[in-house]
Design a protein around this motif. Structure first.
Motif, PDB file in Angstrom:
ATOM      1  N   ARG A 144      -3.939   4.761   6.583  1.00 18.96           N
ATOM      2  CA  ARG A 144      -3.413   5.141   5.265  1.00 18.96           C
ATOM      3  C   ARG A 144      -4.536   5.846   4.508  1.00 18.96           C
ATOM      4  O   ARG A 144      -5.617   5.290   4.330  1.00 18.96           O
ATOM      5  N   VAL A 199      -5.789   8.322   1.117  1.00 17.82           N
ATOM      6  CA  VAL A 199      -5.491   8.734  -0.265  1.00 17.82           C
ATOM      7  C   VAL A 199      -5.128  10.227  -0.322  1.00 17.82           C
ATOM      8  O   VAL A 199      -5.840  11.073   0.214  1.00 17.82           O
ATOM      9  N   ILE A 232      -1.137   7.906   0.846  1.00 16.95           N
ATOM     10  CA  ILE A 232      -0.999   6.872  -0.194  1.00 16.95           C
ATOM     11  C   ILE A 232      -1.659   7.345  -1.492  1.00 16.95           C
ATOM     12  O   ILE A 232      -2.534   8.204  -1.473  1.00 16.95           O
ATOM     13  N   SER A 246      -4.144   6.739  -4.890  1.00 15.19           N
ATOM     14  CA  SER A 246      -5.414   6.038  -5.128  1.00 15.19           C
ATOM     15  C   SER A 246      -5.182   4.586  -5.530  1.00 15.19           C
ATOM     16  O   SER A 246      -5.967   3.701  -5.183  1.00 15.19           O
ATOM     17  N   ALA A 304      -3.208   2.519  -4.413  1.00 15.07           N
ATOM     18  CA  ALA A 304      -2.977   1.655  -3.248  1.00 15.07           C
ATOM     19  C   ALA A 304      -4.274   1.379  -2.480  1.00 15.07           C
ATOM     20  O   ALA A 304      -4.279   0.616  -1.520  1.00 15.07           O
ATOM     21  N   TYR A 305      -5.357   2.014  -2.906  1.00 19.16           N
ATOM     22  CA  TYR A 305      -6.648   1.819  -2.225  1.00 19.16           C
ATOM     23  C   TYR A 305      -7.729   1.626  -3.276  1.00 19.16           C
ATOM     24  O   TYR A 305      -8.552   2.507  -3.519  1.00 19.16           O
ATOM     25  N   THR A 325     -11.070   0.769  -5.232  1.00 19.02           N
ATOM     26  CA  THR A 325     -12.492   0.745  -4.869  1.00 19.02           C
ATOM     27  C   THR A 325     -13.292   0.315  -6.101  1.00 19.02           C
ATOM     28  O   THR A 325     -12.818   0.483  -7.234  1.00 19.02           O
TER      29      THR A 325
END
Length: 289
Positions: free
Chosen positions: A173, A175, A244, A246, A248-249, A251
């Protein structure tokens, strides 16, 4: 000509060591010879070497780690460049320094120009902006080159990570809502050489801040697709890619959604232009074989 390069094993430094051959004597100071967190040590080394040009290719580039160690990021990205600028000015020599798209917040709809107001979202971006300002305050002859999404065949970067993971995992997945220009370290070094040759030949443009990224634009997902395409062309196993947002990921450090930089000023002032990101990627991949 004596060219002092800070950093030894970083992507840009490695590319510079390769592409500046023949311009003069390259004095490469890695961590073992130059402690960028120690201002006095920086001064001593520059004065001992007495270079004709300083290129600061060293940086604290661990964007997420910088959130938890701001002092280290600021020492290397903000304080050290200012000291290098002071020493360059005393010697009467130019300083070339690399900065980042992360000095912007990414809310602008169009590519950023050099006259846009920075507003960094992360400690890394804040430290790099502080470095730019420290150099500008000293004055003298300097080029601050803002680039983005740097990759190469050395070190830790998106290209090498993807090549590894795409062959390991069934699905990935990536970004897709951060837009920018993947920029090959080889292109940055080639452009740096062209800038040095213009300056040496008496055809220098204005000193100051410039944007230097590959032409074109894509997302991290698009960059991953291009890498996957090459792997498949070589008959290698490759993960399925899923786009996906940002969100969903998450940081530790927030990234700008728009990292596009307008590089037309560098072309106008110094007559230095960049290849399209896909062409540069092909050249980088060809060098792996």
């Amino acid at each position: 000509m004596r060219i002092l390069i800070t950093g030894q094993h970083g992507q840009v430094s490695q590319a510079l060591q390769q592409r500046l051959q023949g311009l003069g004597e390259l004095i490469v100071l890695g961590r073992d010879r130059l402690d960028l967190a120690n201002p006095e040590h920086i001064r001593q080394q520059v004065r001992a070497q007495r270079p004709d040009l300083i290129i600061n290719a060293a940086a604290h580039t661990a964007v997420d780690l910088a959130e938890s160690e701001p002092d280290a990021a600021f020492a290397i990205n903000a304080i050290a460049p200012g000291i290098l600028a002071e020493e360059a000015k005393v010697l009467g020599v130019p300083l070339i320094h690399y900065s980042t798209d992360y000095v912007f917040d990414g809310t602008k709809a169009a590519p950023y120009t050099e006259s846009d107001t920075p507003n960094p979202l992360s400690v890394y971006g804040q430290s790099k902006l502080a470095g730019e300002r420290a150099i500008a305050e000293v004055g003298g002859e300097y080029l601050i080159l803002r680039t983005s999404w740097v990759y190469s065949n050395h070190g830790k970067n998106f290209l090498l990570t993807m090549q590894h993971l795409l062959q390991e995992k069934p699905q990935m997945r990536i970004v897709a809502d951060q837009i920018g220009a993947p920029t090959w370290a080889g292109s940055i070094a080639r452009s740096t050489r062209a800038l040095i040759e213009r300056w040496q030949g008496g055809a220098a443009g204005e000193w100051g801040i410039y944007h230097l990224t590959a032409e074109g634009e894509t997302s991290w997902f698009g960059f991953a697709q291009a890498i996957a395409q090459q792997l498949r062309a070589e008959g290698k196993a490759c993960a399925e890619l899923e786009a996906i947002p940002s969100s969903a990921y998450p940081t530790p450090a927030q990234r700008p959604l728009n990292s596009r930089l307008d590089c037309s000023r560098l072309q106008q002032q110094w007559h230095v232009s960049q290849p399209h990101w896909q062409d540069a990627l092909r050249e980088c991949l060809a060098a792996q074989h």
